[in-house]
Write a protein that holds these residues in place. Structure first.
Motif, PDB file in Angstrom:
ATOM      1  N   GLU A 108       0.825  -1.200   0.000  1.00  0.00           N
ATOM      2  CA  GLU A 108       0.000   0.000   0.000  1.00  0.00           C
ATOM      3  C   GLU A 108       0.866   1.260   0.000  1.00  0.00           C
ATOM      4  O   GLU A 108       0.542   2.259  -0.672  1.00  0.00           O
ATOM      5  N   ALA A 109       1.984   1.213   0.753  1.00  0.00           N
ATOM      6  CA  ALA A 109       2.892   2.363   0.767  1.00  0.00           C
ATOM      7  C   ALA A 109       3.516   2.563  -0.604  1.00  0.00           C
ATOM      8  O   ALA A 109       3.659   3.710  -1.077  1.00  0.00           O
ATOM      9  N   THR A 110       3.903   1.480  -1.254  1.00  0.00           N
ATOM     10  CA  THR A 110       4.467   1.579  -2.596  1.00  0.00           C
ATOM     11  C   THR A 110       3.457   2.164  -3.573  1.00  0.00           C
ATOM     12  O   THR A 110       3.800   2.990  -4.430  1.00  0.00           O
ATOM     13  N   ALA A 111       2.187   1.734  -3.437  1.00  0.00           N
ATOM     14  CA  ALA A 111       1.147   2.276  -4.312  1.00  0.00           C
ATOM     15  C   ALA A 111       0.911   3.758  -4.044  1.00  0.00           C
ATOM     16  O   ALA A 111       0.683   4.547  -4.977  1.00  0.00           O
ATOM     17  N   ASP A 112       0.963   4.156  -2.783  1.00  0.00           N
ATOM     18  CA  ASP A 112       0.798   5.572  -2.462  1.00  0.00           C
ATOM     19  C   ASP A 112       1.920   6.397  -3.096  1.00  0.00           C
ATOM     20  O   ASP A 112       1.675   7.508  -3.613  1.00  0.00           O
ATOM     21  N   LEU A 113       3.164   5.863  -3.042  1.00  0.00           N
ATOM     22  CA  LEU A 113       4.283   6.569  -3.651  1.00  0.00           C
ATOM     23  C   LEU A 113       4.095   6.683  -5.158  1.00  0.00           C
ATOM     24  O   LEU A 113       4.367   7.735  -5.748  1.00  0.00           O
ATOM     25  N   ALA A 114       3.624   5.617  -5.776  1.00  0.00           N
ATOM     26  CA  ALA A 114       3.387   5.663  -7.227  1.00  0.00           C
ATOM     27  C   ALA A 114       2.318   6.689  -7.562  1.00  0.00           C
ATOM     28  O   ALA A 114       2.401   7.366  -8.602  1.00  0.00           O
ATOM     29  N   ALA A 144      -0.362  -1.219 -11.489  1.00  0.00           N
ATOM     30  CA  ALA A 144       0.272  -2.486 -11.126  1.00  0.00           C
ATOM     31  C   ALA A 144       0.455  -2.588  -9.615  1.00  0.00           C
ATOM     32  O   ALA A 144       0.200  -3.646  -9.008  1.00  0.00           O
ATOM     33  N   LYS A 145       0.868  -1.468  -9.000  1.00  0.00           N
ATOM     34  CA  LYS A 145       1.087  -1.512  -7.551  1.00  0.00           C
ATOM     35  C   LYS A 145      -0.237  -1.597  -6.796  1.00  0.00           C
ATOM     36  O   LYS A 145      -0.336  -2.250  -5.739  1.00  0.00           O
TER      37      LYS A 145
END
Length: 370
Positions: A108-114, A144-145
């Motif tokens: 979820e953190a990676t998706a927020d960064l994206a 994708a994330k």
């Protein structure tokens, strides 16, 4: 010679006299009236007959499933007691999902960064600081994330096993701390009210079955309890070996006494109520030359006294139920029909009625144990 002839005549006379006395005694005995045979009898009544189709079947749950797990893991807690009623979506088993939840937070953190990168690049695209290709790449990376996070969220949800519908949960062999593999059975969940009964009907009786007909169900171990329902479905094919078709009926089970897997008897009411002359089956004698009964007729003897005599008559029988048989022709309503003891009778035999030991005449008999 004369003496010898005289002796022979005397002997012949004695023998003739003895025989004459014997024959006279036999004739006198034959003229005596026969003793009346003790029988049971009843007046023939009309009775209502509901045409039925009777079959045996098995009780089946409307909803029934073996609760399993999609994902493997160690059991952290069990949220039910075997045998209890559970509501839909009630928590049954919680598997350890700590590592999966941590990975979900990372995704979820990676998706927020994206999402932030995509927003920044779109702002830069507005001033021509980046190309459209970069924004398209950022957009695809965000999708994708997000998909990876959603996949991990679904995996975490699989670690929480809930009841797919309301029902009664069965016995379980699962304990906290136990590792479960994907597909391992946790317990059986069944819905008890309403409930189904499946029974087989031969091809010859198919015309008597229709969807919506009333069904009465009884089961061993549930004495004096009759459950009612309606025919819900008739299978689309016959068994090619037995030529039977499976019929399914929904049955109300408010007390939840009927349990899936039980053996039960189904009686389907088919057609309108009919009226037949109804007598005990013990009254009917089946012979190669026809079916007969004895009727007690009133007459007068040589002394002018009223006596009952037996008169044999041929009849045509109809359907049977329990201890009873329907008579289609040969007797009429009100005839005094002999129901037992007729094996010792013939036409004209005097009878005496004693109904202290009358045979059973029950439309739905049950086994009697004494």
């Amino acid at each position: 010679m004369l003496i010898m002839i005289g002796v022979v005549l005397v002997i012949v006379t004695i023998i003739a006299g003895v025989k004459f006395a014997q024959i006279s005694a036999m004739i006198a005995q034959a003229k005596q009236p026969l003793p009346a045979a003790v029988v049971t009898a009843m007046q023939v009544p009309f009775d209502d007959w509901q045409p039925t189709v009777t079959a045996v079947g098995s009780i089946k749950a409307v909803r029934g499933v073996d609760v399993t797990t999609e994902a493997g893991g160690i059991v952290r807690s069990i949220g039910f007691t075997p045998g209890q009623e559970v509501a839909a979506q009630a928590l049954l088993v919680q598997l350890n999902a700590d590592s999966d939840i941590a990975l979900l937070h990372s995704l979820e953190a990676t998706a927020d960064l994206a999402a932030i990168v995509l927003k920044r690049d779109r702002a830069q695209l507005a001033v021509n600081a980046v190309s459209q290709a970069q924004v398209d790449t950022d957009n695809a990376d965000l999708k994708a994330k997000l998909a990876a996070a959603e996949q991990q969220r679904a995996l975490v949800a699989q670690k929480t096993i809930r009841a797919p519908f309301a029902g009664r949960i069965g016995i379980t062999a699962v304990n906290p701390g136990q590792y479960l593999n994907p597909g391992d059975k946790i317990a059986t969940l069944q819905t008890f009210d309403p409930i189904y009964i499946d029974f087989n009907v031969p091809q010859t009786q198919l015309e008597a079955i229709a969807v919506g007909q009333k069904v009465s169900v009884t089961a061993d171990g549930l004495s004096n309890q009759t459950f009612t329902g309606r025919v819900s479905t008739i299978d689309t094919r016959f068994d090619p070996t037995t030529r039977n078709v499976t019929v399914e009926a929904g049955v109300a089970n408010p007390g939840k006494n009927l349990v899936p897997g039980m053996f039960a008897r189904a009686v389907v009411d088919s057609g309108a109520v009919l009226r037949y002359l109804t007598v005990p089956q013990t009254a009917v004698t089946y012979n190669p030359y026809g079916t007969t009964v004895f009727i007690a007729l009133s007459s007068k003897n040589d002394k002018g006294e009223d006596v009952l005599t037996a008169q044999q008559t041929f009849i045509k029988t109809g359907p049977t139920r329990g201890d009873q048989v329907a008579i289609l022709s040969g007797v009429k309503e009100g005839d005094l029909l002999i129901t037992s003891g007729q094996m010792k009778l013939k036409n004209g035999s005097p009878v005496q009625i004693d109904n202290s030991a009358a045979p059973l005449n029950d439309a739905a008999p049950t086994p009697q144990e004494h």
